[in-house]
Design a protein around this motif. Structure first.
Motif: not given
Length: 374
Positions: A185-205
């Protein structure tokens, strides 16, 4: 054959990702920090290509991507890394929610022990956090707001866009634990007001052991994070240590795949979910949470304890009755408890989660097994 339905805990590795990882394990095994020979140069190029791919998913600049060991480390850097700045600026108030992953709650609790004031926003019974509750919690001395995008237990999708709107007039840094939504659901994460985003590799293959922290600049100013470890200066000093090139290349490939196929994958997952809800309705299931991800179904069957259900379904499906990160604990789910569900409903809760590689759910066999326990 058991059908794997615990993708919120970890997904299978995509074949394309496995191929890339294997290449950088056995063929291009150079250290990205070695610049005097072609092996090191090739490794460096692979890392930078992956950095660009990860950034593209959320419309960030590749310079804003720091590779980590996973979302847990990313969360810790995002939260504990603000400690020094917060004390210097005399802004020691943090806002989070009662339904965050332990990888967010526990670092925040550490800061709370050091004198930080923390507001824990409670969800409604739907599992959702209201923008109004965030607005009322904001203060002039709020340094950080940390709210996950998609809950790992219920799949509830929080209104990140509305939270960004609330925070437009605030200087507080906004951190989003996107372990369950990045690449989906990445389009919601494109909002420039979000300062920091945590990502985990093993949740997306991608493989386990790799992730990223995306830190957007405000104008030309970086988020004032301090590293939690020192030595080597890799990743611009924020996360030192020899880069795991093979894992990073795998994460980059999974990011590239998700950017191209996420909508198609989500449509497939939603069809599986709709069919599951329809077929399991004969047991009068109670779905826990509203506005949930296409790949998650958290439900309770009245009269059937989740432990008994897991026994009944053994050999048919591999599922969870809570977060994998707290599976050694037999305490009730803090997420469902915060939603103020009754004890019986909490004790009966089962989480099924799947992905685009899940062809179908063995619903008939599930129904047959469950019926014998009711």
């Amino acid at each position: 054959m058991t059908t794997y339905l615990d993708c919120n805990a970890t997904t299978p590795i995509a074949p394309e990702v496995a191929q890339i990882v294997t290449k950088y394990l056995f063929e291009e095994y150079g250290n990205a920090g070695s610049r005097t020979h072609e092996f090191g140069v090739n490794a460096k190029q692979a890392v930078e290509l992956a950095r660009k791919s990860v950034a593209s998913v959320v419309d960030a600049d590749k310079s804003e991507v720091t590779f980590t060991s996973g979302a847990t480390e990313s969360n810790n850097i995002a939260i504990l890394g603000l400690n020094s700045f917060a004390k210097t600026a005399n802004k020691k108030h943090i806002i989070t929610t009662c339904i965050e992953h332990k990888a967010v709650l526990e670092p925040i609790m550490e800061l709370e022990k050091q004198g930080f004031d923390v507001t824990y926003i409670e969800p409604s019974q739907t599992g959702l956090i209201s923008p109004e509750s965030l607005k009322s919690a904001l203060r002039d001395d709020t340094v950080l707001v940390s709210i996950m995008h998609i809950n790992n237990e219920t799949g509830c999708i929080q209104d990140i866009t509305a939270f960004c709107d609330v925070l437009n007039e605030s200087e507080a840094y906004f951190h989003v634990d996107a372990a369950q939504s990045f690449g989906k659901y990445s389009k919601y994460l494109q909002n420039k007001r979000i300062d920091m985003i945590s990502v985990s590799g093993h949740k997306i293959y991608a493989p386990k052991g790799v992730g990223a922290l995306i830190t957007r600049k405000r104008g030309f100013k970086k988020v004032p994070l301090q590293p939690l470890m020192y030595g080597g200066g890799q990743e611009k000093g924020l996360r030192p240590g020899t880069l795991p090139v093979a894992l990073i290349a795998g994460l980059g490939e999974s990011a590239r795949l998700s950017l191209s196929h996420s909508e198609q994958w989500q449509e497939h997952c939603q069809k599986l979910k709709n069919k599951a809800v329809e077929e399991l309705s004969c047991f009068n299931i109670q779905v826990n949470g509203d506005n949930t991800s296409a790949s998650v179904l958290n439900f309770s069957i009245p009269g059937l304890n989740s432990e008994a259900a897991l026994v009944a379904l053994k050999g048919v499906i591999a599922v969870s009755n809570g977060s994998a990160c707290t599976s050694s604990s037999y305490t009730p789910s803090h997420v469902l408890t915060a939603m103020q569900l009754d004890d019986e409903r909490i004790d009966s809760a089962i989480r099924m989660s799947w992905c685009y590689m899940t062809k179908e759910l063995p619903l008939e066999e599930m129904k047959e097994r469950i019926s014998k326990f009711l």
